[in-house]
Design a protein around this motif. Sequence first.
Motif, PDB file in Angstrom:
ATOM      1  N   ALA A 176       0.825  -1.209   0.000  1.00  0.00           N
ATOM      2  CA  ALA A 176       0.000   0.000   0.000  1.00  0.00           C
ATOM      3  C   ALA A 176       0.856   1.254   0.000  1.00  0.00           C
ATOM      4  CB  ALA A 176      -0.941  -0.005   1.199  1.00  0.00           C
ATOM      5  N   ALA A 177       1.921   1.256   0.805  1.00  0.00           N
ATOM      6  CA  ALA A 177       2.790   2.433   0.873  1.00  0.00           C
ATOM      7  C   ALA A 177       3.491   2.661  -0.460  1.00  0.00           C
ATOM      8  CB  ALA A 177       3.810   2.264   1.995  1.00  0.00           C
ATOM      9  N   ALA A 178       3.957   1.580  -1.076  1.00  0.00           N
ATOM     10  CA  ALA A 178       4.612   1.698  -2.382  1.00  0.00           C
ATOM     11  C   ALA A 178       3.616   2.160  -3.445  1.00  0.00           C
ATOM     12  CB  ALA A 178       5.230   0.362  -2.778  1.00  0.00           C
ATOM     13  N   LEU A 179       2.381   1.673  -3.356  1.00  0.00           N
ATOM     14  CA  LEU A 179       1.348   2.062  -4.321  1.00  0.00           C
ATOM     15  C   LEU A 179       1.084   3.563  -4.252  1.00  0.00           C
ATOM     16  CD1 LEU A 179      -0.824   1.486  -6.403  1.00  0.00           C
ATOM     17  CD2 LEU A 179      -2.357   0.782  -4.555  1.00  0.00           C
ATOM     18  N   ALA A 180       1.044   4.118  -3.051  1.00  0.00           N
ATOM     19  CA  ALA A 180       0.804   5.555  -2.892  1.00  0.00           C
ATOM     20  C   ALA A 180       1.915   6.362  -3.565  1.00  0.00           C
ATOM     21  CB  ALA A 180       0.714   5.902  -1.404  1.00  0.00           C
ATOM     22  N   ILE A 181       3.160   5.911  -3.419  1.00  0.00           N
ATOM     23  CA  ILE A 181       4.283   6.599  -4.057  1.00  0.00           C
ATOM     24  C   ILE A 181       4.216   6.435  -5.565  1.00  0.00           C
ATOM     25  CG2 ILE A 181       6.806   6.710  -4.207  1.00  0.00           C
ATOM     26  CD1 ILE A 181       6.883   5.590  -1.339  1.00  0.00           C
ATOM     27  N   PHE A 182       3.867   5.229  -6.011  1.00  0.00           N
ATOM     28  CA  PHE A 182       3.738   4.918  -7.439  1.00  0.00           C
ATOM     29  C   PHE A 182       2.714   5.840  -8.096  1.00  0.00           C
ATOM     30  CE2 PHE A 182       1.326   2.444 -10.654  1.00  0.00           C
ATOM     31  CZ  PHE A 182       2.346   2.175 -11.572  1.00  0.00           C
ATOM     32  N   VAL A 183       1.549   5.962  -7.481  1.00  0.00           N
ATOM     33  CA  VAL A 183       0.473   6.797  -8.035  1.00  0.00           C
ATOM     34  C   VAL A 183       0.905   8.263  -8.082  1.00  0.00           C
ATOM     35  CG1 VAL A 183      -1.851   7.680  -7.625  1.00  0.00           C
ATOM     36  CG2 VAL A 183      -1.385   5.227  -7.385  1.00  0.00           C
ATOM     37  N   ALA A 184       1.517   8.747  -6.993  1.00  0.00           N
ATOM     38  CA  ALA A 184       1.948  10.148  -6.941  1.00  0.00           C
ATOM     39  C   ALA A 184       2.976  10.452  -8.032  1.00  0.00           C
ATOM     40  CB  ALA A 184       2.533  10.453  -5.566  1.00  0.00           C
ATOM     41  N   GLU A 185       3.878   9.510  -8.276  1.00  0.00           N
ATOM     42  CA  GLU A 185       4.904   9.715  -9.310  1.00  0.00           C
ATOM     43  C   GLU A 185       4.298   9.679 -10.706  1.00  0.00           C
ATOM     44  OE1 GLU A 185       8.305   6.907 -11.090  1.00  0.00           O
ATOM     45  OE2 GLU A 185       8.770   7.597  -9.047  1.00  0.00           O
ATOM     46  N   LYS A 186       3.413   8.704 -10.950  1.00  0.00           N
ATOM     47  CA  LYS A 186       2.822   8.557 -12.277  1.00  0.00           C
ATOM     48  C   LYS A 186       1.878   9.707 -12.622  1.00  0.00           C
ATOM     49  CE  LYS A 186       4.975   4.802 -13.210  1.00  0.00           C
ATOM     50  NZ  LYS A 186       6.072   4.825 -14.206  1.00  0.00           N
ATOM     51  N   GLU A 187       1.271  10.322 -11.610  1.00  0.00           N
ATOM     52  CA  GLU A 187       0.365  11.448 -11.861  1.00  0.00           C
ATOM     53  C   GLU A 187       1.100  12.623 -12.496  1.00  0.00           C
ATOM     54  OE1 GLU A 187      -3.152  10.955  -8.494  1.00  0.00           O
ATOM     55  OE2 GLU A 187      -1.337  12.087  -7.993  1.00  0.00           O
ATOM     56  N   LYS A 188       2.419  12.688 -12.281  1.00  0.00           N
ATOM     57  CA  LYS A 188       3.217  13.772 -12.851  1.00  0.00           C
ATOM     58  C   LYS A 188       3.615  13.496 -14.297  1.00  0.00           C
ATOM     59  CE  LYS A 188       5.271  14.689  -8.303  1.00  0.00           C
ATOM     60  NZ  LYS A 188       6.540  14.687  -7.526  1.00  0.00           N
ATOM     61  N   LYS A 189       3.512  12.232 -14.722  1.00  0.00           N
ATOM     62  CA  LYS A 189       4.026  11.851 -16.043  1.00  0.00           C
ATOM     63  C   LYS A 189       2.958  11.326 -16.985  1.00  0.00           C
ATOM     64  CE  LYS A 189       8.398  10.337 -13.925  1.00  0.00           C
ATOM     65  NZ  LYS A 189       9.314   9.185 -13.759  1.00  0.00           N
ATOM     66  N   ASN A 190       1.936  10.661 -16.448  1.00  0.00           N
ATOM     67  CA  ASN A 190       0.965   9.963 -17.298  1.00  0.00           C
ATOM     68  C   ASN A 190      -0.397  10.642 -17.297  1.00  0.00           C
ATOM     69  OD1 ASN A 190       2.705   7.455 -15.848  1.00  0.00           O
ATOM     70  ND2 ASN A 190       2.602   7.433 -18.057  1.00  0.00           N
ATOM     71  N   ARG A 191      -1.248  10.208 -18.226  1.00  0.00           N
ATOM     72  CA  ARG A 191      -2.609  10.737 -18.286  1.00  0.00           C
ATOM     73  C   ARG A 191      -3.375  10.371 -17.022  1.00  0.00           C
ATOM     74  NH1 ARG A 191      -2.068   8.229 -23.104  1.00  0.00           N
ATOM     75  NH2 ARG A 191      -3.483   6.593 -22.437  1.00  0.00           N
ATOM     76  N   ALA A 192      -4.237  11.267 -16.602  1.00  0.00           N
ATOM     77  CA  ALA A 192      -5.008  11.043 -15.384  1.00  0.00           C
ATOM     78  C   ALA A 192      -5.847   9.782 -15.478  1.00  0.00           C
ATOM     79  CB  ALA A 192      -5.901  12.256 -15.097  1.00  0.00           C
ATOM     80  N   SER A 193      -6.419   9.526 -16.669  1.00  0.00           N
ATOM     81  CA  SER A 193      -7.261   8.343 -16.828  1.00  0.00           C
ATOM     82  C   SER A 193      -6.451   7.058 -16.692  1.00  0.00           C
ATOM     83  CB  SER A 193      -7.955   8.378 -18.196  1.00  0.00           C
ATOM     84  OG  SER A 193      -6.998   8.460 -19.244  1.00  0.00           O
TER      85      SER A 193
END
Length: 389
Positions: A90-107
């Motif tokens: 879960a902790a890694a997922l939160a970091i993963f999502v935060a990082e990808k939000e800066k690079k990938n499409r929101a959808s």
Amino acid sequence: MRLNDLTIRSLKPPATGAKIYADDQVTGFGIRVSQAGTASYILTLPGRARDRITIGRVGIISLKDARSDARRRLADLTLNSRRPTRITFAAALAIFVAEKEKKNRASTVAENKRILEKYFVRLHHQQLSDITTQKITSITDKLAQTPGTALHAFWTIRTFLRWCANRRYIDRSPVEGLEAPTKTIFRERVLTDDELRELIVASTISGSYGRYIRMLAFTGIRRTEAAHLEREWVKGEAITIPARICKNGREHTFPFSESVAALLKELPDTGLLFPSSTGTPFSAFSKSKTEFDKTHNVTDWTLHDLRRTYATTLQRLGVRIEVIEALLNHISGSRAGIVGVYQRYDYRQEMREAVQKWEQHIQALLSATEGTQCLTPISPISSLVNASG
């Protein structure tokens, strides 16, 4: 300098403070001699000059033992820097999502997050280093009855675990080298006119989800693009979806019909057109569809079938392929390769004519009464969309 028993005996204390004599055999190892003449074996950690370890007093332990201890400490330091960080899924997922939000499409980020939270929830409180191949496959194997879901779950967990390995949260991904649980299956389902009519009629008594269904049926846009639609993207008689939302990363502007115009009057005046109960873009696709399917007789259909039906029927109505692809925001097919680079015509007028043909087709479907059996009485589209709850 080369430290040995002879050179150690010749070391002189400094006039003030202390002096370090570095060993030329082990990096960071040496002898510290104080002003008072006290000599100690020390180890300065690489890259951390302020972190100095005292190994022992000269004369109490031998040079050989001190140098061996220094080597051991350096080896431990190197190994510890390579060991995975202890972190939960879960902790890694939160970091993963935060990082990808800066690079990938929101959808894309939202869909990956949804899959990892929904299908792999029982792993969330486990340490990543404790997650085995068997734990992953026990989840993906249970999804085999729905091949599309199984594939998306596998691809998403594979992407996430590769990212975790790159971040040194784990030594290697437990799914690396595994084959996908099933081959990609391309659906060919195209709804018949009667089935499309049935779904549109049923959608008029299905509240907000019914309005969402009609948006898909009337425009042919992707389900995630529809879920992210915002009021400010509606300008005049066209809708512009930003590049960050579109699957291919290209902004998409398309005209809409009278039916969509009537539908827009029922949707929020500001913000998201299809918000969830928490104010985020709608995402409860499976749950809402299960409830919706109780209101009609159409079977074996998916939301994406509406898009395929839209494209196929437009072709049947005589619309050219390149115009259909423009409406769908496709960059493959007739718009692929070098053609897509140099052919910049936007087909705006042709798209409007195609949309009008689709509108006439829908109107004709909903006006027809012969040979159809719908759960809901049929009336013209204008009254249908205005009467929905």
